[in-house]
Design an enzyme around this catalytic site. Structure first.
Site, PDB file in Angstrom:
ATOM      1  N   TYR A   1      25.714  10.287  -5.387  1.00  0.00           N
ATOM      2  CA  TYR A   1      24.395  10.119  -5.998  1.00  0.00           C
ATOM      3  C   TYR A   1      23.636  11.424  -5.811  1.00  0.00           C
ATOM      4  O   TYR A   1      23.220  11.753  -4.704  1.00  0.00           O
ATOM      5  CB  TYR A   1      23.672   8.932  -5.349  1.00  0.00           C
ATOM      6  CG  TYR A   1      24.581   7.699  -5.333  1.00  0.00           C
ATOM      7  CD1 TYR A   1      24.681   6.871  -6.448  1.00  0.00           C
ATOM      8  CD2 TYR A   1      25.395   7.427  -4.223  1.00  0.00           C
ATOM      9  CE1 TYR A   1      25.546   5.782  -6.450  1.00  0.00           C
ATOM     10  CE2 TYR A   1      26.264   6.352  -4.216  1.00  0.00           C
ATOM     11  CZ  TYR A   1      26.335   5.533  -5.333  1.00  0.00           C
ATOM     12  OH  TYR A   1      27.206   4.462  -5.344  1.00  0.00           O
TER      13      TYR A   1
ATOM     14  N   HIS B   1      29.038 -10.422  -1.312  1.00  0.00           N
ATOM     15  CA  HIS B   1      29.341  -9.860   0.010  1.00  0.00           C
ATOM     16  C   HIS B   1      29.840 -11.044   0.816  1.00  0.00           C
ATOM     17  O   HIS B   1      29.063 -11.804   1.382  1.00  0.00           O
ATOM     18  CB  HIS B   1      28.104  -9.207   0.634  1.00  0.00           C
ATOM     19  CG  HIS B   1      27.626  -8.010  -0.141  1.00  0.00           C
ATOM     20  ND1 HIS B   1      26.493  -7.317   0.162  1.00  0.00           N
ATOM     21  CD2 HIS B   1      28.165  -7.369  -1.217  1.00  0.00           C
ATOM     22  CE1 HIS B   1      26.335  -6.304  -0.699  1.00  0.00           C
ATOM     23  NE2 HIS B   1      27.341  -6.318  -1.541  1.00  0.00           N
TER      24      HIS B   1
ATOM     25  N   GLU C   1      33.969   1.122  -8.809  1.00  0.00           N
ATOM     26  CA  GLU C   1      34.204  -0.022  -7.932  1.00  0.00           C
ATOM     27  C   GLU C   1      35.249  -0.947  -8.526  1.00  0.00           C
ATOM     28  O   GLU C   1      35.104  -1.420  -9.652  1.00  0.00           O
ATOM     29  CB  GLU C   1      32.889  -0.800  -7.738  1.00  0.00           C
ATOM     30  CG  GLU C   1      33.059  -2.103  -6.960  1.00  0.00           C
ATOM     31  CD  GLU C   1      31.737  -2.790  -6.631  1.00  0.00           C
ATOM     32  OE1 GLU C   1      30.781  -2.672  -7.424  1.00  0.00           O
ATOM     33  OE2 GLU C   1      31.675  -3.440  -5.571  1.00  0.00           O
TER      34      GLU C   1
ATOM     35  N   HIS D   1      26.354   4.801   1.365  1.00  0.00           N
ATOM     36  CA  HIS D   1      26.738   3.412   1.639  1.00  0.00           C
ATOM     37  C   HIS D   1      28.198   3.351   2.070  1.00  0.00           C
ATOM     38  O   HIS D   1      28.906   4.350   2.070  1.00  0.00           O
ATOM     39  CB  HIS D   1      26.452   2.507   0.431  1.00  0.00           C
ATOM     40  CG  HIS D   1      27.174   2.875  -0.837  1.00  0.00           C
ATOM     41  ND1 HIS D   1      28.496   2.571  -1.069  1.00  0.00           N
ATOM     42  CD2 HIS D   1      26.742   3.528  -1.947  1.00  0.00           C
ATOM     43  CE1 HIS D   1      28.835   2.996  -2.275  1.00  0.00           C
ATOM     44  NE2 HIS D   1      27.801   3.600  -2.831  1.00  0.00           N
TER      45      HIS D   1
ATOM     46  N   ASP E   1      33.005  -8.103  -8.962  1.00  0.00           N
ATOM     47  CA  ASP E   1      32.032  -7.066  -8.572  1.00  0.00           C
ATOM     48  C   ASP E   1      32.631  -5.716  -8.929  1.00  0.00           C
ATOM     49  O   ASP E   1      33.444  -5.174  -8.181  1.00  0.00           O
ATOM     50  CB  ASP E   1      31.745  -7.179  -7.065  1.00  0.00           C
ATOM     51  CG  ASP E   1      30.723  -6.145  -6.600  1.00  0.00           C
ATOM     52  OD1 ASP E   1      30.103  -5.480  -7.452  1.00  0.00           O
ATOM     53  OD2 ASP E   1      30.554  -6.006  -5.369  1.00  0.00           O
TER      54      ASP E   1
ATOM     55  N   HIS F   1      33.416  -4.148   0.898  1.00  0.00           N
ATOM     56  CA  HIS F   1      32.970  -5.406   1.514  1.00  0.00           C
ATOM     57  C   HIS F   1      33.934  -6.482   1.057  1.00  0.00           C
ATOM     58  O   HIS F   1      34.635  -6.317   0.055  1.00  0.00           O
ATOM     59  CB  HIS F   1      31.514  -5.728   1.133  1.00  0.00           C
ATOM     60  CG  HIS F   1      31.241  -5.756  -0.350  1.00  0.00           C
ATOM     61  ND1 HIS F   1      31.553  -6.824  -1.162  1.00  0.00           N
ATOM     62  CD2 HIS F   1      30.697  -4.821  -1.183  1.00  0.00           C
ATOM     63  CE1 HIS F   1      31.198  -6.559  -2.412  1.00  0.00           C
ATOM     64  NE2 HIS F   1      30.695  -5.335  -2.454  1.00  0.00           N
TER      65      HIS F   1
ATOM     66  N   ARG G   1      29.433   5.753  -9.422  1.00  0.00           N
ATOM     67  CA  ARG G   1      30.160   4.852  -8.521  1.00  0.00           C
ATOM     68  C   ARG G   1      31.305   4.271  -9.331  1.00  0.00           C
ATOM     69  O   ARG G   1      31.157   3.994 -10.522  1.00  0.00           O
ATOM     70  CB  ARG G   1      29.250   3.736  -7.981  1.00  0.00           C
ATOM     71  CG  ARG G   1      29.985   2.726  -7.093  1.00  0.00           C
ATOM     72  CD  ARG G   1      29.054   1.858  -6.222  1.00  0.00           C
ATOM     73  NE  ARG G   1      28.189   0.980  -6.971  1.00  0.00           N
ATOM     74  CZ  ARG G   1      26.887   1.135  -7.127  1.00  0.00           C
ATOM     75  NH1 ARG G   1      26.279   2.177  -6.572  1.00  0.00           N
ATOM     76  NH2 ARG G   1      26.176   0.282  -7.829  1.00  0.00           N
TER      77      ARG G   1
ATOM     78  N   HIS H   1      20.303   0.095  -5.899  1.00  0.00           N
ATOM     79  CA  HIS H   1      20.087  -1.289  -6.378  1.00  0.00           C
ATOM     80  C   HIS H   1      19.098  -1.335  -7.533  1.00  0.00           C
ATOM     81  O   HIS H   1      18.253  -2.222  -7.612  1.00  0.00           O
ATOM     82  CB  HIS H   1      19.628  -2.185  -5.219  1.00  0.00           C
ATOM     83  CG  HIS H   1      20.700  -2.403  -4.199  1.00  0.00           C
ATOM     84  ND1 HIS H   1      20.458  -2.814  -2.915  1.00  0.00           N
ATOM     85  CD2 HIS H   1      22.051  -2.253  -4.274  1.00  0.00           C
ATOM     86  CE1 HIS H   1      21.587  -2.907  -2.241  1.00  0.00           C
ATOM     87  NE2 HIS H   1      22.577  -2.561  -3.053  1.00  0.00           N
TER      88      HIS H   1
HETATM   89  N1  GLY Z   1      27.035  -5.243  -6.594  1.00  0.00           N
HETATM   90  C1  GLY Z   1      26.855  -5.263  -5.199  1.00  0.00           C
HETATM   91  C2  GLY Z   1      27.798  -4.379  -4.509  1.00  0.00           C
HETATM   92  O1  GLY Z   1      28.474  -3.600  -5.147  1.00  0.00           O
HETATM   93  O2  GLY Z   1      27.964  -4.451  -3.336  1.00  0.00           O
HETATM   94 MN    MN Z   2      30.367  -4.242  -4.264  1.00  0.00          MN
HETATM   95 MN    MN Z   3      28.961  -3.823  -7.186  1.00  0.00          MN
END
Ligand code: GLY
Ligand code: MN
Ligand code: MN
Length: 422
Positions: A372, A344, A391, A333, A254, A337, A389, A226
Site C-alpha cells: 500500500y 476470520h 488474496e 497486516h 474471501d 487468517h 492486494r 477497510h
Molecule cells: N475481507 C477481509 C479480509 O480479507 O480479511
Molecule cells: Mn482475508
Molecule cells: Mn479479503
C-alpha cells in the site's frame, strides 16, 4: 459431547439486531450455533446434555404461530426441530427459562460462553448459587462454568468434506463476481457500480450475499485497508482493489484482486504488482502439513522486502528490512487468517507453548499479501497512490494445498486479457 465430561452445554442463538427504528438486519445465526445444528431461525436455544439418557440434544425454538408467521416468515416449530434438525427433544423457546435450573441439577459443570448474553449469564449464575445453597438437601449443581468456544473452535478449524464443498461453492460464486468486475471496470465508472455488479452475481448465483462489506477502492482509496465507502468515480491510470467474497450455506469466500481501471497496468504498477504476486506465490508454496502458520507470513514478507528494496522504495539489504520491520510502512497486516463460517474463522493460531501452529489437512486459510503505497514526498512519483492486494483461499491437503480460488485470474497478462474483452 465426548469432551464434556458430565457437563451440560447451553448455546443461545444470535440475538436479532436492529438496523434502524423498527427495521432489523437480515437475521444471521451465530456461527457456533449453526455449526452444531444447521438451525437458522432466531429466538432459539440449544442444550447439549450427554448424560441425559433420552435427550442429549435439545432445541428450544419459536413455536408455530400462523398469525406471527404471516408477518415474519415460516417457522419449523417444535415438531420440525425434531424431524428436520434431528433434535432428541424440542420445546417452545418460552419454556427454556423455566427448565434452566432443572437442566443444571446434578451436572458438575455448565458450558456457556459468558459475556454474549448477559441476561442468560445472570440467570445461570443465579441457579448455580441457589443449587450450591441446597447442597445439604442433596441437590448438586455445577461448580464451574466453562467456555465451550475453544473446544468448538478446534473442531471448526478442521473442515469436513461437506464443509469444504460449501466453501468451494462460496468461492466459485465469488469468482463470478470478480470476473464480472473485470469485465465492467473502466474509467468513469464509480466504485459502487463495481460493488453492484459483484453483489448482483453473488445473489443471482444463489449466494446469501457478500460475506463481509465489499471493498472497491481505486487510486488512493486502494491504500485504505477497510475502505467500503465505494463512492468515487474511477480514473484512467488507477488501480482498483476489490476485496469481495460471497457467503453460501453459511460459509464465506474471501478473495482480493487488483486490476487496472483502464485495462492495462503501467510499468510502475506492473512492477509493484509482480512483487506482491511473487510474494503471494511464495507464501502459497509454503502451505502444506507441518509448515507453521507464521512461516507462510514470513515467506511473503521476505519477497516483499526484496521487491521493495529492488524498486528503491525501502533501503536494503532485504534481510535487514525484514528484521527491522521497515517493510511495514507498505505492508502493515498479516498474510493469513482461517476461513470458514466466519470470514476470520475460529481456531487458535498458536500451539500450546505459544509458538506458531503447524498446518494440518482440512484447514482453510487465506493468503493475502499486499503493498500500500501512499503519496508522501519521498516516494517516487510513478509509485504513488497504488494499493495492491492479492488474496486467495487455500485448503491444506494431505500432501500440500489446493487453491480454491485458482479460477480467478491473477497473472497481470491474464487480467488484461479478461479486461480487453470488455
Ligand atoms: N475481507 C477481509 C479480509 O480479507 O480479511
Ligand atoms: Mn482475508
Ligand atoms: Mn479479503
Amino acid at each position: 459431547m465426548a469432551q464434556m465430561d458430565g457437563g451440560v452445554a447451553i448455546f443461545p442463538g444470535a440475538p436479532e439486531s436492529v438496523r434502524s427504528n423498527d427495521v432489523h438486519h437480515r437475521y444471521r445465526q451465530d456461527s457456533d450455533f449453526f455449526y452444531l445444528t444447521g438451525f437458522t431461525e432466531p429466538g432459539a436455544v440449544l442444550v447439549l446434555d450427554p448424560e441425559n439418557p433420552k435427550h442429549r440434544y435439545m432445541l428450544y425454538v419459536q413455536p408455530k404461530a400462523p398469525d406471527k408467521e404471516r408477518w415474519t416468515g415460516r417457522r419449523v416449530g417444535v415438531v420440525g426441530a425434531r424431524r428436520q434438525f434431528g433434535a432428541d427433544a424440542a420445546f417452545e423457546a418460552e419454556k427454556f427459562r423455566a427448565d434452566l435450573q432443572h437442566l443444571l441439577i446434578g451436572r458438575p459443570r455448565v458450558f456457556l460462553r459468558m459475556g454474549s448474553d448477559p441476561d442468560l449469564d445472570r440467570e445461570v449464575l443465579g441457579h448455580v448459587a441457589s443449587l450450591r445453597a441446597r447442597a445439604r438437601a442433596g441437590q448438586h449443581g455445577p461448580l464451574e462454568v466453562v467456555d465451550p468456544t475453544p473446544a468448538l473452535a478446534e473442531s471448526r478449524l478442521l473442515k469436513s468434506p461437506d464443509e469444504i464443498e460449501h466453501i468451494q461453492r462460496a468461492v466459485d460464486i465469488t469468482a463470478l463476481g470478480h470476473l464480472a468486475a473485470m469485465r465492467v471496470a473502466s474509467p468513469g465508472c464509480h466504485e459502487y457500480e463495481i460493488e453492484a455488479e459483484i453483489e448482483y452475481e453473488f445473489r443471482k448465483a444463489g449466494g446469501a450475499g457478500p460475506a463481509y462489506p465489499t471493498i472497491c477502492g481505486a487510486g488512493a482509496n486502494a491504500t485504505i485497508l477497510h475502505y467500503i465507502t465505494n463512492d468515487r468515480r474511477m480514473r484512467k491510470g488507477e488501480l482498483l482493489l476489490i476485496d469481495a467474497g460471497a457467503e453460501y450455506g453459511g460459509y464465506a469466500g474471501d478473495v482480493t484482486r487488483t486490476i487496472p481501471v483502464s485495462g492495462r497496468f503501467n510499468d510502475a504498477q506492473r512492477a509493484l504488482y509482480n512483487v506482491v504476486l511473487g510474494a503471494q506465490k511464495s507464501a502459497i508454496r509454503k502451505v502444506k502439513p507441518g509448515t507453521t502458520f507464521d512461516a507462510v507470513h514470513h515467506a511473503a514478507v521476505k519477497k516483499l522486502a526484496e521487491g521493495l528494496v529492488a524498486l528503491g522504495l525501502v533501503e536494503g539489504p532485504p534481510a535487514r528490512v525484514v528484521k527491522s520491520g521497515d517493510y511495514r510502512r507498505f505492508y502493515m497486516h498479516r498474510t493469513s487468517h482461517w476461513l470458514g463460517l466466519d470470514v476470520h474463522d475460529a481456531g487458535r493460531y498458536t500451539s500450546g507453548s505459544g509458538s506458531s501452529r503447524p498446518l494440518e489437512p482440512g484447514m482453510v486459510l487465506t493468503v493475502e499479501p499486499g503493498l500500500y503505497v501512499g503519496a508522501e514526498s519521498d516516494i517516487p512519483m510513478p509509485f504513488r497512490n497504488n494499493g495492491i492486494r492479492i488474496e486467495d483461499d487455500v485448503l491444506v491437503t494431505a500432501d500440500g494445498c489446493q487453491v480454491l480460488s485458482a479460477a480467478i485470474p491473477k497473472e497481470p497478462d491474464a487480467i488484461e486479457r479478461v479486461m480487453s474483452g470488455r
